[in-house]
Design an enzyme around this catalytic site. Structure first.
Site, PDB file in Angstrom:
ATOM      1  N   LYS A 152     -25.959 -16.652  -9.258  1.00 19.87           N
ATOM      2  CA  LYS A 152     -26.841 -15.483  -9.260  1.00 19.87           C
ATOM      3  C   LYS A 152     -26.472 -14.618  -8.055  1.00 19.87           C
ATOM      4  O   LYS A 152     -26.822 -14.934  -6.918  1.00 19.87           O
ATOM      5  CB  LYS A 152     -28.305 -15.909  -9.195  1.00 19.87           C
ATOM      6  N   ASP A 161       0.822  -1.209   0.000  1.00 21.96           N
ATOM      7  CA  ASP A 161       0.000   0.000   0.000  1.00 21.96           C
ATOM      8  C   ASP A 161       0.851   1.252   0.000  1.00 21.96           C
ATOM      9  O   ASP A 161       0.508   2.260  -0.602  1.00 21.96           O
ATOM     10  CB  ASP A 161      -0.881   0.041   1.266  1.00 21.96           C
ATOM     11  N   ASP A 186       0.477   4.229  -2.565  1.00 23.41           N
ATOM     12  CA  ASP A 186       0.131   5.597  -2.151  1.00 23.41           C
ATOM     13  C   ASP A 186       1.148   6.607  -2.659  1.00 23.41           C
ATOM     14  O   ASP A 186       0.807   7.712  -3.061  1.00 23.41           O
ATOM     15  CB  ASP A 186       0.052   5.692  -0.618  1.00 23.41           C
ATOM     16  N   ARG A 235     -30.796  -0.532 -13.025  1.00 28.17           N
ATOM     17  CA  ARG A 235     -31.738  -1.134 -13.967  1.00 28.17           C
ATOM     18  C   ARG A 235     -33.030  -0.321 -14.068  1.00 28.17           C
ATOM     19  O   ARG A 235     -33.634  -0.232 -15.127  1.00 28.17           O
ATOM     20  CB  ARG A 235     -32.032  -2.551 -13.490  1.00 28.17           C
ATOM     21  N   TYR A 274     -21.599  -9.976 -16.062  1.00 28.72           N
ATOM     22  CA  TYR A 274     -22.048 -11.251 -16.627  1.00 28.72           C
ATOM     23  C   TYR A 274     -22.710 -11.132 -17.988  1.00 28.72           C
ATOM     24  O   TYR A 274     -23.235 -12.108 -18.499  1.00 28.72           O
ATOM     25  CB  TYR A 274     -22.996 -11.952 -15.661  1.00 28.72           C
ATOM     26  N   CYS A 301     -33.159  -1.594  36.058  1.00 25.61           N
ATOM     27  CA  CYS A 301     -32.087  -2.407  35.508  1.00 25.61           C
ATOM     28  C   CYS A 301     -32.056  -3.760  36.224  1.00 25.61           C
ATOM     29  O   CYS A 301     -31.998  -3.812  37.452  1.00 25.61           O
ATOM     30  CB  CYS A 301     -30.750  -1.688  35.682  1.00 25.61           C
ATOM     31  N   CYS A 354     -28.653  -3.830  38.444  1.00 21.63           N
ATOM     32  CA  CYS A 354     -28.384  -2.972  39.617  1.00 21.63           C
ATOM     33  C   CYS A 354     -29.638  -2.334  40.184  1.00 21.63           C
ATOM     34  O   CYS A 354     -29.580  -1.587  41.154  1.00 21.63           O
ATOM     35  CB  CYS A 354     -27.375  -1.889  39.256  1.00 21.63           C
ATOM     36  N   LEU A 370     -35.542 -12.084 -14.975  1.00 24.61           N
ATOM     37  CA  LEU A 370     -35.489 -13.499 -15.329  1.00 24.61           C
ATOM     38  C   LEU A 370     -36.703 -14.220 -14.769  1.00 24.61           C
ATOM     39  O   LEU A 370     -37.208 -13.875 -13.698  1.00 24.61           O
ATOM     40  CB  LEU A 370     -34.231 -14.155 -14.754  1.00 24.61           C
ATOM     41  N   GLU A 429     -24.254 -19.837 -14.209  1.00 29.88           N
ATOM     42  CA  GLU A 429     -23.488 -18.835 -13.450  1.00 29.88           C
ATOM     43  C   GLU A 429     -24.136 -18.662 -12.082  1.00 29.88           C
ATOM     44  O   GLU A 429     -25.314 -18.939 -11.916  1.00 29.88           O
ATOM     45  CB  GLU A 429     -23.544 -17.477 -14.162  1.00 29.88           C
ATOM     46  N   ASP A 456     -26.448 -11.856  -5.354  1.00 32.01           N
ATOM     47  CA  ASP A 456     -27.553 -11.114  -4.748  1.00 32.01           C
ATOM     48  C   ASP A 456     -27.135  -9.674  -4.486  1.00 32.01           C
ATOM     49  O   ASP A 456     -26.673  -9.321  -3.409  1.00 32.01           O
ATOM     50  CB  ASP A 456     -27.974 -11.802  -3.439  1.00 32.01           C
ATOM     51  N   LYS A 515     -28.245 -20.092 -18.687  1.00 31.57           N
ATOM     52  CA  LYS A 515     -28.410 -19.407 -19.972  1.00 31.57           C
ATOM     53  C   LYS A 515     -28.114 -20.376 -21.111  1.00 31.57           C
ATOM     54  O   LYS A 515     -27.186 -21.193 -20.995  1.00 31.57           O
ATOM     55  CB  LYS A 515     -27.431 -18.224 -20.062  1.00 31.57           C
ATOM     56  N   CYS A 546     -29.562   2.025  31.322  1.00 33.81           N
ATOM     57  CA  CYS A 546     -29.302   2.083  32.752  1.00 33.81           C
ATOM     58  C   CYS A 546     -28.180   3.111  32.887  1.00 33.81           C
ATOM     59  O   CYS A 546     -27.138   2.964  32.260  1.00 33.81           O
ATOM     60  CB  CYS A 546     -28.838   0.712  33.256  1.00 33.81           C
ATOM     61  N   LYS A 605     -33.920 -20.510  -8.252  1.00 34.89           N
ATOM     62  CA  LYS A 605     -33.826 -19.751  -6.997  1.00 34.89           C
ATOM     63  C   LYS A 605     -33.733 -20.679  -5.796  1.00 34.89           C
ATOM     64  O   LYS A 605     -34.485 -21.632  -5.688  1.00 34.89           O
ATOM     65  CB  LYS A 605     -35.074 -18.857  -6.840  1.00 34.89           C
ATOM     66  N   CYS A 649     -23.038   0.053  37.607  1.00 35.40           N
ATOM     67  CA  CYS A 649     -23.901  -1.114  37.384  1.00 35.40           C
ATOM     68  C   CYS A 649     -23.025  -2.331  37.085  1.00 35.40           C
ATOM     69  O   CYS A 649     -22.217  -2.312  36.153  1.00 35.40           O
ATOM     70  CB  CYS A 649     -24.838  -0.825  36.224  1.00 35.40           C
TER      71      CYS A 649
HETATM   72  S1  IVH Z   1     -28.452 -12.399 -16.497  1.00 35.05           S
HETATM   73  C1  IVH Z   1     -31.609 -10.910 -19.449  1.00 35.05           C
HETATM   74  N1  IVH Z   1     -26.661 -13.336 -14.790  1.00 35.05           N
HETATM   75  O1  IVH Z   1     -30.605 -11.391 -11.414  1.00 35.05           O
HETATM   76  C2  IVH Z   1     -30.710 -11.590 -18.479  1.00 35.05           C
HETATM   77  N2  IVH Z   1     -28.398 -11.954 -13.959  1.00 35.05           N
HETATM   78  O2  IVH Z   1     -33.810 -11.494 -12.066  1.00 35.05           O
HETATM   79  C3  IVH Z   1     -30.342 -10.684 -17.408  1.00 35.05           C
HETATM   80  N3  IVH Z   1     -28.246 -11.493 -11.565  1.00 35.05           N
HETATM   81  O3  IVH Z   1     -31.603  -8.421 -12.939  1.00 35.05           O
HETATM   82  C4  IVH Z   1     -29.715 -11.220 -16.227  1.00 35.05           C
HETATM   83  N4  IVH Z   1     -26.422 -12.650 -11.193  1.00 35.05           N
HETATM   84  O4  IVH Z   1     -29.664  -8.353 -11.362  1.00 35.05           O
HETATM   85  C5  IVH Z   1     -27.762 -12.585 -14.954  1.00 35.05           C
HETATM   86  N5  IVH Z   1     -25.000 -14.182 -13.406  1.00 35.05           N
HETATM   87  C6  IVH Z   1     -26.101 -13.451 -13.580  1.00 35.05           C
HETATM   88  C7  IVH Z   1     -26.717 -12.773 -12.510  1.00 35.05           C
HETATM   89  C8  IVH Z   1     -27.872 -12.031 -12.731  1.00 35.05           C
HETATM   90  C9  IVH Z   1     -27.343 -11.872 -10.661  1.00 35.05           C
HETATM   91  C10 IVH Z   1     -29.436 -10.644 -11.283  1.00 35.05           C
HETATM   92  C11 IVH Z   1     -29.608  -9.479 -12.193  1.00 35.05           C
HETATM   93  C12 IVH Z   1     -30.931  -9.622 -12.838  1.00 35.05           C
HETATM   94  C13 IVH Z   1     -31.627 -10.565 -11.917  1.00 35.05           C
HETATM   95  C14 IVH Z   1     -32.603 -11.420 -12.684  1.00 35.05           C
END
Ligand code: IVH
Length: 664
Positions: free
Chosen positions: A119, A37, A41, A140, A226, A407, A410, A87, A117, A121, A289, A425, A313, A430
């Site tokens: 997903k 670092d 820097d 989005r 992605y 409390c 005490c 999706l 892939e 969160d 996909k 408290c 999911k 205490c």
């Molecule tokens: S593809 C048209 N790949 O999941 C295809 N989405 O409900 C678009 N997400 O809005 C999405 N990881 O925010 C894709 N590896 C991944 C993802 C991914 C997370 C999210 C993304 C999307 C939502 C789909």
């Protein structure tokens, strides 16, 4: 207008930028730091100085310009040329088979190759590059129009401001926060009395929706890309696309695979259902996909989602359980926190028996009663939390919970101070608070005294041998060995651990003392700025708040801590026991610099320019960024640049770092 820059400076700036961008890539995308670092820097500072000195060298895409100037008034909107669709979901194997049937029917193929892939969160974003330069980025939104969050995205170090190729394209991905970073962020927010984020996703969303990029820059935002939006690349499949994004030095999740047919897909989904717990970030499913991009195009989209992809999911890790009782915990600051005792339930791989209910407002808002069946989950897969009450499971025998008027430790009256959610408290002696103070003092991030956990802390307190953290240092092995459940060996080890903690730097001691609002970071800043506990003790609020990032809330709390009657004797005990009251990195200060103005130029060896300026101010001097006839000293570091010439012209005394240190 600045002077036009010599060729040499231009070349140097270019090479610094190239190196900094590369180091950033290694550090933030590959997770393999290439330089330390300090060196990084130094290079950033050198580049900043060059750009300051020769405005002709300034470039909006320089790594020095990630965090833009002023906060925005409001968000602009950005239209997506290619809509950002959602999706369709699959929740079980049948749903996956149904998806595969539809794809096979529409394509006429017997067996389809899928790309799977994780997903992530987080929050979907779109990044637009024009001729290799990051121009704009957005959320989005409704899929057709999003919010322009370019200023915040630029602060994410994983996003290159310049691509290694001169491409015009739109890339899409997910911004997220790691589970551990989320936990740390919420811990900090709790210390500061700020509202907590419910989960990493909300924390990421909240951070991206800041109008001030300086705030977003402080959040640990990360990103995986992605997919593509508008583009003119010629690629044949999704797997190739991700490899290509990786080649462009963009962050791409390494966990991805090709599966043939729905069985292989399902197996992959099942595998990650347990393996996901080991990931540093949260995923809520697997995205499947069609791998062939031409086939994707052929299959097309419905109004809402593509026909060529589906999200498998995972069920949210939420489970019903019963609130057996609600007890209260008294924290080291006297805050009384209600805690639900739960019927044990397995969540994200561990058994959960307790969940904090935070305060009485939280209980009222959720309508939680003793005996209720509630839904629990783990925020960020770490912190157990009650989500809601299942009212239809009520029997009528549930009991309302009331915060105690006295409390439980005490018996002094509890109060709720105005503007606070917590009940407190206020009795400084205490016992419950004192035990918690001991536990905090010895915790790993404070004085790190091994063997002094909650049970032992309570035992030493109850024995009457220890009233405050100062007494710990006078305990003998014989005294400890006499305590319940304390073996001779552990008593000896504990005495040793306590003695060893005397050498800790001031920042650990400061954090361990448990001053309100003084978390690890504030402790570090205060220790670095004041150097010794005695200097800090003398500081007035105004002087404290002059330290960057120390606000009035912390300033007031520090002053109040030292003015409290209980504090003095504790500090004296610590001092007599030989506990270190100094921060080693800052040189001791002896002479007075009152009224003197200093300007710093060039890199210093022992401190950053900000630290040096802070030291000057601490001694009553003034640090300025520009040279004038009124300047008393120019402290010239390595490569002092134009300021040195100016100092000579104005007859300002020039000193080097050694001399400066001597003055201090
Ligand atoms: S593809 C048209 N790949 O999941 C295809 N989405 O409900 C678009 N997400 O809005 C999405 N990881 O925010 C894709 N590896 C991944 C993802 C991914 C997370 C999210 C993304 C999307 C939502 C789909």
């Amino acid at each position: 207008m600045g002077r036009s820059e010599p060729e040499e400076a231009r070349k140097r700036a270019e090479s610094l930028r190239r190196a900094i961008n590369e180091y950033n890539y290694y550090y933030h995308v590959l997770d393999q730091p290439k330089v330390d670092d300090w060196k990084f820097d130094q290079m950033m500072h050198e580049l900043e100085r060059l750009e300051e000195e020769y405005p002709g060298l300034q470039d909006p895409d320089s790594p020095t310009r990630r965090i833009g100037g002023e906060p925005l008034e409001s968000f602009e909107t950005l239209d997506h040329r290619v809509p950002m669709l959602g999706l369709d979901n699959a929740f079980n194997e049948e749903d996956l088979i149904g998806f595969d049937n539809r794809v096979r029917k529409l394509s006429g193929l017997d067996c389809v190759e899928y790309f799977c892939e994780l997903k992530i969160d987080g929050l979907a974003v779109s990044l637009q590059y024009e001729e290799g330069i990051f121009k704009r980025g957005s959320t989005r939104g409704d899929g057709y129009t999003g919010e322009d969050i370019t200023h915040n995205l630029r602060t994410i170090r994983q996003i290159p401001l310049k691509l290694p190729e001169n491409l015009t394209l739109e890339v899409r991905g997910e911004v997220y926060i790691n589970k551990k970073d989320f936990e740390r962020l919420n811990r900090y927010r709790e210390e500061q009395g700020l509202m907590l984020f419910a989960n990493p996703r909300n924390a990421a969303a909240g951070s991206l929706r800041q109008l001030d990029p300086r705030l977003a820059a402080k959040r640990p935002l990360k990103l995986f890309l992605y997919g593509l939006g508008d583009h003119s690349l010629e690629l044949s499949c999704q797997s190739e696309l991700l490899d290509y994004l990786e080649k462009l030095q963009l962050p791409v999740n390494p966990n991805r695979t090709i599966c043939r047919g729905p069985e292989e897909v399902y197996e992959y989904c099942r595998r990650w259902q347990t393996e996901k717990l080991e990931l540093p970030y949260e995923i809520d499913g697997i995205v499947i996909k069609v791998n062939d991009l031409a086939l994707q195009k052929e299959l097309g989209n419905t109004a809402r989602s593509p026909r060529w992809a589906i999200a498998y999911k995972y069920p949210p890790e939420e489970k019903p359980t019963r609130v057996l009782d609600i007890e209260v915990n008294i924290g080291r600051t006297g805050a009384i926190t209600p805690v639900a005792l739960l019927e044990p339930v397995t969540l994200s791989g561990t058994t959960v028996k307790r969940a904090s209910l935070h305060n009485e407002d939280f209980i009222a808002e959720k309508g939680i009663k003793i005996g209720d069946t509630v839904i629990v989950h783990k925020a960020g897969e770490i912190i157990p939390e009650v989500l809601k009450v299942m009212e239809d499971r009520r029997t009528g025998r549930e009991k309302e919970f009331k915060m105690p008027g006295h409390c439980p430790s005490c018996n002094s009256e509890t109060v709720r101070l105005s503007g606070e959610a917590a009940m407190r408290c206020l009795n400084p002696s205490c016992p419950a608070q004192l035990v918690e103070k001991l536990v905090h003092f010895s915790s790993r991030r404070a004085m790190d005294i091994e063997g002094l956990g909650p049970a032992v802390a309570e035992a030493v307190f109850n024995s009457g041998l220890v009233r405050d953290v100062g007494d710990l240092y006078y305990l003998t092995a014989e005294e400890l060995a006499g305590l319940p459940r304390m073996a001779e060996k552990s008593a000896g080890n504990l005495v040793e651990a306590i003695a060893g903690s005397r050498e800790n730097p001031l920042r650990r001691l400061l954090f361990g003392l448990g001053i309100r609002f003084v978390g690890e970071k504030a402790a570090r800043l205060l220790a670095a700025r004041f150097g010794t506990l005695d200097r800090l003790r003398e500081a007035e609020e105004e002087e404290l708040t002059r330290v960057e990032e120390i606000g009035p809330k912390i300033g007031e709390a520090v002053v109040q801590f030292f003015n409290t009657a209980e504090t003095g004797p504790v500090l004296e005990k610590l001092r007599k026991a030989g506990v270190n009251f100094e921060e080693p990195t800052v040189e001791a200060i002896s002479e007075d610099l009152a009224g003197k103005t200093f300007v710093f130029s060039g890199a210093l060896d022992s401190f950053t320019r900000d630290e040096a300026a802070a030291l000057v101010e601490e001694k009553g001097g003034r640090a300025s960024s520009s040279i004038s006839r009124k300047t008393d000293y120019l402290v010239a570091g390595e490569d002092p640049g134009s300021k040195l010439e100016k100092a000579r012209r104005l007859d300002v005394r020039v000193i080097d770092e050694e001399e400066f240190k001597k003055m201090l």
